[in-house]
Design a protein around this motif. Structure first.
Motif, PDB file in Angstrom:
ATOM      1  N   LEU A   1      -5.471   9.571  -7.265  1.00  0.00           N
ATOM      2  CA  LEU A   1      -6.393  10.457  -7.953  1.00  0.00           C
ATOM      3  C   LEU A   1      -5.656  11.664  -8.522  1.00  0.00           C
ATOM      4  O   LEU A   1      -4.804  12.239  -7.844  1.00  0.00           O
ATOM      5  CB  LEU A   1      -7.475  10.943  -6.976  1.00  0.00           C
ATOM      6  CG  LEU A   1      -8.278   9.851  -6.277  1.00  0.00           C
ATOM      7  CD1 LEU A   1      -9.189  10.468  -5.222  1.00  0.00           C
ATOM      8  CD2 LEU A   1      -9.070   9.032  -7.267  1.00  0.00           C
ATOM      9  N   PRO A   2      -5.983  12.076  -9.738  1.00  0.00           N
ATOM     10  CA  PRO A   2      -5.340  13.256 -10.313  1.00  0.00           C
ATOM     11  C   PRO A   2      -5.740  14.517  -9.550  1.00  0.00           C
ATOM     12  O   PRO A   2      -6.925  14.736  -9.302  1.00  0.00           O
ATOM     13  CB  PRO A   2      -5.844  13.288 -11.755  1.00  0.00           C
ATOM     14  CG  PRO A   2      -7.056  12.436 -11.776  1.00  0.00           C
ATOM     15  CD  PRO A   2      -6.962  11.478 -10.641  1.00  0.00           C
TER      16      PRO A   2
ATOM     17  N   GLU B   1     -14.401   2.151  -7.886  1.00  0.00           N
ATOM     18  CA  GLU B   1     -14.090   1.972  -9.305  1.00  0.00           C
ATOM     19  C   GLU B   1     -12.849   2.759  -9.714  1.00  0.00           C
ATOM     20  O   GLU B   1     -12.107   2.341 -10.598  1.00  0.00           O
ATOM     21  CB  GLU B   1     -15.258   2.446 -10.171  1.00  0.00           C
ATOM     22  CG  GLU B   1     -16.463   1.564 -10.113  1.00  0.00           C
ATOM     23  CD  GLU B   1     -17.639   2.145 -10.864  1.00  0.00           C
ATOM     24  OE1 GLU B   1     -18.546   1.353 -11.168  1.00  0.00           O
ATOM     25  OE2 GLU B   1     -17.684   3.367 -11.146  1.00  0.00           O
ATOM     26  N   ARG B   2     -12.635   3.884  -9.075  1.00  0.00           N
ATOM     27  CA  ARG B   2     -11.557   4.793  -9.484  1.00  0.00           C
ATOM     28  C   ARG B   2     -10.192   4.383  -8.925  1.00  0.00           C
ATOM     29  O   ARG B   2      -9.173   4.577  -9.557  1.00  0.00           O
ATOM     30  CB  ARG B   2     -11.910   6.231  -9.041  1.00  0.00           C
ATOM     31  CG  ARG B   2     -10.935   7.303  -9.514  1.00  0.00           C
ATOM     32  CD  ARG B   2     -10.893   7.342 -11.031  1.00  0.00           C
ATOM     33  NE  ARG B   2     -10.002   8.356 -11.533  1.00  0.00           N
ATOM     34  CZ  ARG B   2      -8.678   8.232 -11.634  1.00  0.00           C
ATOM     35  NH1 ARG B   2      -8.069   7.152 -11.208  1.00  0.00           N
ATOM     36  NH2 ARG B   2      -7.959   9.212 -12.141  1.00  0.00           N
ATOM     37  N   ILE B   3     -10.154   3.802  -7.724  1.00  0.00           N
ATOM     38  CA  ILE B   3      -8.882   3.414  -7.124  1.00  0.00           C
ATOM     39  C   ILE B   3      -8.595   1.941  -7.416  1.00  0.00           C
ATOM     40  O   ILE B   3      -9.483   1.196  -7.825  1.00  0.00           O
ATOM     41  CB  ILE B   3      -8.853   3.695  -5.603  1.00  0.00           C
ATOM     42  CG1 ILE B   3      -9.940   2.912  -4.869  1.00  0.00           C
ATOM     43  CG2 ILE B   3      -8.985   5.203  -5.354  1.00  0.00           C
ATOM     44  CD1 ILE B   3      -9.946   3.103  -3.354  1.00  0.00           C
ATOM     45  N   ASP B   4      -7.350   1.528  -7.207  1.00  0.00           N
ATOM     46  CA  ASP B   4      -7.025   0.138  -7.516  1.00  0.00           C
ATOM     47  C   ASP B   4      -7.606  -0.815  -6.472  1.00  0.00           C
ATOM     48  O   ASP B   4      -7.981  -0.410  -5.375  1.00  0.00           O
ATOM     49  CB  ASP B   4      -5.524  -0.066  -7.728  1.00  0.00           C
ATOM     50  CG  ASP B   4      -4.690   0.057  -6.469  1.00  0.00           C
ATOM     51  OD1 ASP B   4      -5.108  -0.435  -5.405  1.00  0.00           O
ATOM     52  OD2 ASP B   4      -3.582   0.612  -6.562  1.00  0.00           O
ATOM     53  N   GLU B   5      -7.691  -2.072  -6.846  1.00  0.00           N
ATOM     54  CA  GLU B   5      -8.359  -3.073  -6.014  1.00  0.00           C
ATOM     55  C   GLU B   5      -7.723  -3.213  -4.633  1.00  0.00           C
ATOM     56  O   GLU B   5      -8.431  -3.306  -3.623  1.00  0.00           O
ATOM     57  CB  GLU B   5      -8.363  -4.421  -6.726  1.00  0.00           C
ATOM     58  CG  GLU B   5      -9.130  -5.485  -5.996  1.00  0.00           C
ATOM     59  CD  GLU B   5      -9.234  -6.780  -6.774  1.00  0.00           C
ATOM     60  OE1 GLU B   5      -9.984  -7.657  -6.325  1.00  0.00           O
ATOM     61  OE2 GLU B   5      -8.580  -6.924  -7.832  1.00  0.00           O
ATOM     62  N   GLY B   6      -6.410  -3.210  -4.584  1.00  0.00           N
ATOM     63  CA  GLY B   6      -5.729  -3.347  -3.295  1.00  0.00           C
ATOM     64  C   GLY B   6      -6.047  -2.208  -2.350  1.00  0.00           C
ATOM     65  O   GLY B   6      -6.287  -2.429  -1.156  1.00  0.00           O
ATOM     66  N   GLU B   7      -6.060  -1.005  -2.859  1.00  0.00           N
ATOM     67  CA  GLU B   7      -6.384   0.151  -2.026  1.00  0.00           C
ATOM     68  C   GLU B   7      -7.843   0.118  -1.587  1.00  0.00           C
ATOM     69  O   GLU B   7      -8.172   0.438  -0.441  1.00  0.00           O
ATOM     70  CB  GLU B   7      -6.088   1.460  -2.760  1.00  0.00           C
ATOM     71  CG  GLU B   7      -6.230   2.690  -1.894  1.00  0.00           C
ATOM     72  CD  GLU B   7      -5.320   2.649  -0.671  1.00  0.00           C
ATOM     73  OE1 GLU B   7      -5.798   3.008   0.427  1.00  0.00           O
ATOM     74  OE2 GLU B   7      -4.146   2.253  -0.795  1.00  0.00           O
ATOM     75  N   ALA B   8      -8.727  -0.287  -2.487  1.00  0.00           N
ATOM     76  CA  ALA B   8     -10.151  -0.405  -2.137  1.00  0.00           C
ATOM     77  C   ALA B   8     -10.339  -1.426  -1.009  1.00  0.00           C
ATOM     78  O   ALA B   8     -11.085  -1.186  -0.063  1.00  0.00           O
ATOM     79  CB  ALA B   8     -10.968  -0.799  -3.367  1.00  0.00           C
ATOM     80  N   GLU B   9      -9.641  -2.536  -1.099  1.00  0.00           N
ATOM     81  CA  GLU B   9      -9.745  -3.566  -0.060  1.00  0.00           C
ATOM     82  C   GLU B   9      -9.156  -3.086   1.264  1.00  0.00           C
ATOM     83  O   GLU B   9      -9.718  -3.353   2.328  1.00  0.00           O
ATOM     84  CB  GLU B   9      -9.065  -4.849  -0.523  1.00  0.00           C
ATOM     85  CG  GLU B   9      -9.836  -5.548  -1.623  1.00  0.00           C
ATOM     86  CD  GLU B   9      -9.110  -6.744  -2.211  1.00  0.00           C
ATOM     87  OE1 GLU B   9      -7.952  -7.026  -1.827  1.00  0.00           O
ATOM     88  OE2 GLU B   9      -9.716  -7.409  -3.077  1.00  0.00           O
ATOM     89  N   ASP B  10      -8.014  -2.392   1.208  1.00  0.00           N
ATOM     90  CA  ASP B  10      -7.404  -1.848   2.431  1.00  0.00           C
ATOM     91  C   ASP B  10      -8.342  -0.868   3.120  1.00  0.00           C
ATOM     92  O   ASP B  10      -8.515  -0.905   4.336  1.00  0.00           O
ATOM     93  CB  ASP B  10      -6.080  -1.130   2.117  1.00  0.00           C
ATOM     94  CG  ASP B  10      -4.955  -2.076   1.774  1.00  0.00           C
ATOM     95  OD1 ASP B  10      -5.104  -3.304   2.001  1.00  0.00           O
ATOM     96  OD2 ASP B  10      -3.925  -1.603   1.267  1.00  0.00           O
TER      97      ASP B  10
END
Length: 130
Positions: free
Chosen positions: A116-117, A35-44
């Motif tokens: 992430l911050p 939920e916190r990271i963008d969709e492309g990164e989650a998929e990668d």
């Protein structure tokens, strides 16, 4: 790393009595990270993990902005075992440590870390890369 090895490693890092707690920690942590990271990164990231593990990263919304305290609250809310719900930071640490070992490449973790911050507690999760 296959699914059983991933869960076994989470169980070891989290010092859980059984695999149920490790499965709960994995699901709760990765769903929240997804939920916190963008969709492309989650998929990668998911593509490099066993399907049963990676699916938790891609199953929900992505790119939400929330602080580390909220991250831990979401992990606790999703937990299916008291050991995870009562100690979400320990569960998250066990899963992230296993994630780092499973990927074996700092570049992938660095990609996640960049989303992430670092001033809100997230940086401590990825100490070996930060």
């Amino acid at each position: 790393m296959d699914y059983d090895s991933f869960i076994g490693t989470v169980q070891q890092h989290g010092e859980y009595a059984g695999s149920g707690e490790a499965v709960s920690a994995t699901r709760a942590t990765l769903a929240t990270l997804g939920e916190r990271i963008d969709e492309g990164e989650a998929e990668d990231l998911a593509a490099q993990l066993p399907a049963e593990v990676g699916e938790h990263l891609t199953g929900g919304d992505h790119g939400e902005q929330f602080d580390f305290e909220t991250f831990l609250e979401r992990v606790a809310d999703r937990a299916e075992h008291d050991a995870v719900a009562e100690h979400p930071e320990d569960a998250t640490n066990a899963v992230v440590r296993t994630l780092q070992e499973a990927l074996g490449r700092e570049t992938e973790i660095a990609d996640v870390l960049s989303q992430l911050p670092q001033d809100e507690g997230y940086g401590g999760l990825f100490e070996s890369v930060a």
